[in-house]
Design a protein around this motif. Structure first.
Motif, PDB file in Angstrom:
ATOM      1  N   ASP A 190       0.821  -1.215   0.000  1.00 58.71           N
ATOM      2  CA  ASP A 190       0.000   0.000   0.000  1.00 58.71           C
ATOM      3  C   ASP A 190       0.853   1.262   0.000  1.00 58.71           C
ATOM      4  O   ASP A 190       0.530   2.230  -0.672  1.00 58.71           O
ATOM      5  CB  ASP A 190      -0.943   0.022   1.214  1.00 58.71           C
ATOM      6  CG  ASP A 190      -2.166  -0.855   1.010  1.00 58.71           C
ATOM      7  OD1 ASP A 190      -2.604  -1.011  -0.145  1.00 58.71           O
ATOM      8  OD2 ASP A 190      -2.674  -1.385   2.005  1.00 58.71           O
ATOM      9  N   SER A 191       1.939   1.256   0.764  1.00 61.18           N
ATOM     10  CA  SER A 191       2.765   2.464   0.835  1.00 61.18           C
ATOM     11  C   SER A 191       3.397   2.784  -0.517  1.00 61.18           C
ATOM     12  O   SER A 191       3.401   3.944  -0.942  1.00 61.18           O
ATOM     13  CB  SER A 191       3.827   2.343   1.923  1.00 61.18           C
ATOM     14  OG  SER A 191       4.723   1.292   1.634  1.00 61.18           O
ATOM     15  N   ASP A 192       3.907   1.774  -1.204  1.00 64.52           N
ATOM     16  CA  ASP A 192       4.472   2.011  -2.537  1.00 64.52           C
ATOM     17  C   ASP A 192       3.381   2.430  -3.518  1.00 64.52           C
ATOM     18  O   ASP A 192       3.597   3.295  -4.368  1.00 64.52           O
ATOM     19  CB  ASP A 192       5.176   0.757  -3.055  1.00 64.52           C
ATOM     20  CG  ASP A 192       6.487   0.482  -2.346  1.00 64.52           C
ATOM     21  OD1 ASP A 192       7.021   1.394  -1.673  1.00 64.52           O
ATOM     22  OD2 ASP A 192       6.989  -0.652  -2.448  1.00 64.52           O
ATOM     23  N   ALA A 193       2.200   1.810  -3.392  1.00 68.41           N
ATOM     24  CA  ALA A 193       1.081   2.172  -4.269  1.00 68.41           C
ATOM     25  C   ALA A 193       0.628   3.605  -4.014  1.00 68.41           C
ATOM     26  O   ALA A 193       0.297   4.327  -4.959  1.00 68.41           O
ATOM     27  CB  ALA A 193      -0.077   1.197  -4.072  1.00 68.41           C
ATOM     28  N   ASN A 194       0.635   4.023  -2.754  1.00 67.81           N
ATOM     29  CA  ASN A 194       0.270   5.410  -2.435  1.00 67.81           C
ATOM     30  C   ASN A 194       1.244   6.391  -3.079  1.00 67.81           C
ATOM     31  O   ASN A 194       0.837   7.413  -3.637  1.00 67.81           O
ATOM     32  CB  ASN A 194       0.236   5.630  -0.922  1.00 67.81           C
ATOM     33  CG  ASN A 194      -0.901   4.899  -0.252  1.00 67.81           C
ATOM     34  OD1 ASN A 194      -1.881   4.517  -0.886  1.00 67.81           O
ATOM     35  ND2 ASN A 194      -0.768   4.674   1.055  1.00 67.81           N
ATOM     36  N   ASP A 195       2.541   6.083  -2.993  1.00 67.40           N
ATOM     37  CA  ASP A 195       3.551   6.935  -3.622  1.00 67.40           C
ATOM     38  C   ASP A 195       3.348   6.990  -5.136  1.00 67.40           C
ATOM     39  O   ASP A 195       3.434   8.051  -5.754  1.00 67.40           O
ATOM     40  CB  ASP A 195       4.957   6.425  -3.321  1.00 67.40           C
ATOM     41  CG  ASP A 195       5.346   6.574  -1.856  1.00 67.40           C
ATOM     42  OD1 ASP A 195       4.678   7.351  -1.137  1.00 67.40           O
ATOM     43  OD2 ASP A 195       6.319   5.907  -1.441  1.00 67.40           O
ATOM     44  N   ALA A 196       3.081   5.836  -5.729  1.00 65.28           N
ATOM     45  CA  ALA A 196       2.890   5.768  -7.181  1.00 65.28           C
ATOM     46  C   ALA A 196       1.620   6.516  -7.597  1.00 65.28           C
ATOM     47  O   ALA A 196       1.603   7.196  -8.628  1.00 65.28           O
ATOM     48  CB  ALA A 196       2.828   4.319  -7.645  1.00 65.28           C
ATOM     49  N   LEU A 197       0.574   6.391  -6.808  1.00 63.89           N
ATOM     50  CA  LEU A 197      -0.669   7.108  -7.098  1.00 63.89           C
ATOM     51  C   LEU A 197      -0.435   8.609  -7.088  1.00 63.89           C
ATOM     52  O   LEU A 197      -0.861   9.326  -8.005  1.00 63.89           O
ATOM     53  CB  LEU A 197      -1.740   6.726  -6.069  1.00 63.89           C
ATOM     54  CG  LEU A 197      -3.073   7.449  -6.176  1.00 63.89           C
ATOM     55  CD1 LEU A 197      -3.786   7.085  -7.474  1.00 63.89           C
ATOM     56  CD2 LEU A 197      -3.944   7.118  -4.968  1.00 63.89           C
ATOM     57  N   GLN A 198       0.265   9.073  -6.073  1.00 62.05           N
ATOM     58  CA  GLN A 198       0.558  10.506  -5.991  1.00 62.05           C
ATOM     59  C   GLN A 198       1.394  10.957  -7.189  1.00 62.05           C
ATOM     60  O   GLN A 198       1.089  11.970  -7.819  1.00 62.05           O
ATOM     61  CB  GLN A 198       1.288  10.812  -4.686  1.00 62.05           C
ATOM     62  CG  GLN A 198       1.597  12.279  -4.505  1.00 62.05           C
ATOM     63  CD  GLN A 198       2.275  12.569  -3.180  1.00 62.05           C
ATOM     64  OE1 GLN A 198       2.528  11.683  -2.381  1.00 62.05           O
ATOM     65  NE2 GLN A 198       2.584  13.822  -2.948  1.00 62.05           N
TER      66      GLN A 198
END
Length: 162
Positions: A28-36
């Motif tokens: 989730d943390s990597d996905a959050n960074d990628a989403l941003q």
């Protein structure tokens, strides 16, 4: 692109893009960074008139962001990834999150068309016919590209192509 337009785009498609990033990156943390980062790039380079459907376009932007992250991760910690990809290639469907992350980092070496087909087939579970319909290529072309991708990935693993 205005802040309001970007906010509307995020409200409508953010969850879908996050889910795609999570499938590629594994956390989730990597996905959050990628989403941003995806929406930062959308702000910087908004869709042009040639973009007919926003979600597939956003998926393409997000995939590029994820592959950039995976390439950085691969340079930082290459040990163990190839063994997990080898095990995944011998199974019909993706297994653990680690297998998906491994696959994603190895897919980054493929050309964009082949990588998109491989993601649709191996990550999203689409059949070759469905991949052909989604990408506009013939079923035969999809099969050739997927076999080529598998051979490339197996070669990266040091194994013989099947």
């Amino acid at each position: 692109m205005t802040n309001e337009a970007l906010g509307q785009l995020y409200a409508r498609y953010g969850a879908f893009v996050h889910r795609r990033c999570r499938a590629l990156l594994g956390t989730d943390s990597d996905a959050n960074d990628a989403l941003q980062e995806t929406f930062v790039r959308v702000r910087r380079y908004p869709p042009g008139a040639e973009v007919k459907a926003l979600l597939p376009w956003l998926y393409a932007v997000a995939a590029r962001v994820c592959f950039d992250q995976l390439a950085q991760r691969r340079r930082a910690e290459p040990v163990g990834l190839l063994g997990r990809l080898s095990a995944w290639l011998d199974r019909p469907a993706p297994g653990s999150v680690e297998d998906r992350v491994c696959l994603g980092s190895e897919l980054a070496v493929l050309d964009e068309t082949t990588r998109e087909m491989a993601m649709l087939h191996w990550l999203d579970g689409l059949t070759q016919d469905e991949v052909a319909a989604k990408t506009g290529y013939s079923r035969k072309t999809v099969g050739v590209k997927l076999r080529s991708a598998e051979a490339t990935l197996r070669a990266a693993l040091g194994g013989a192509p099947s």
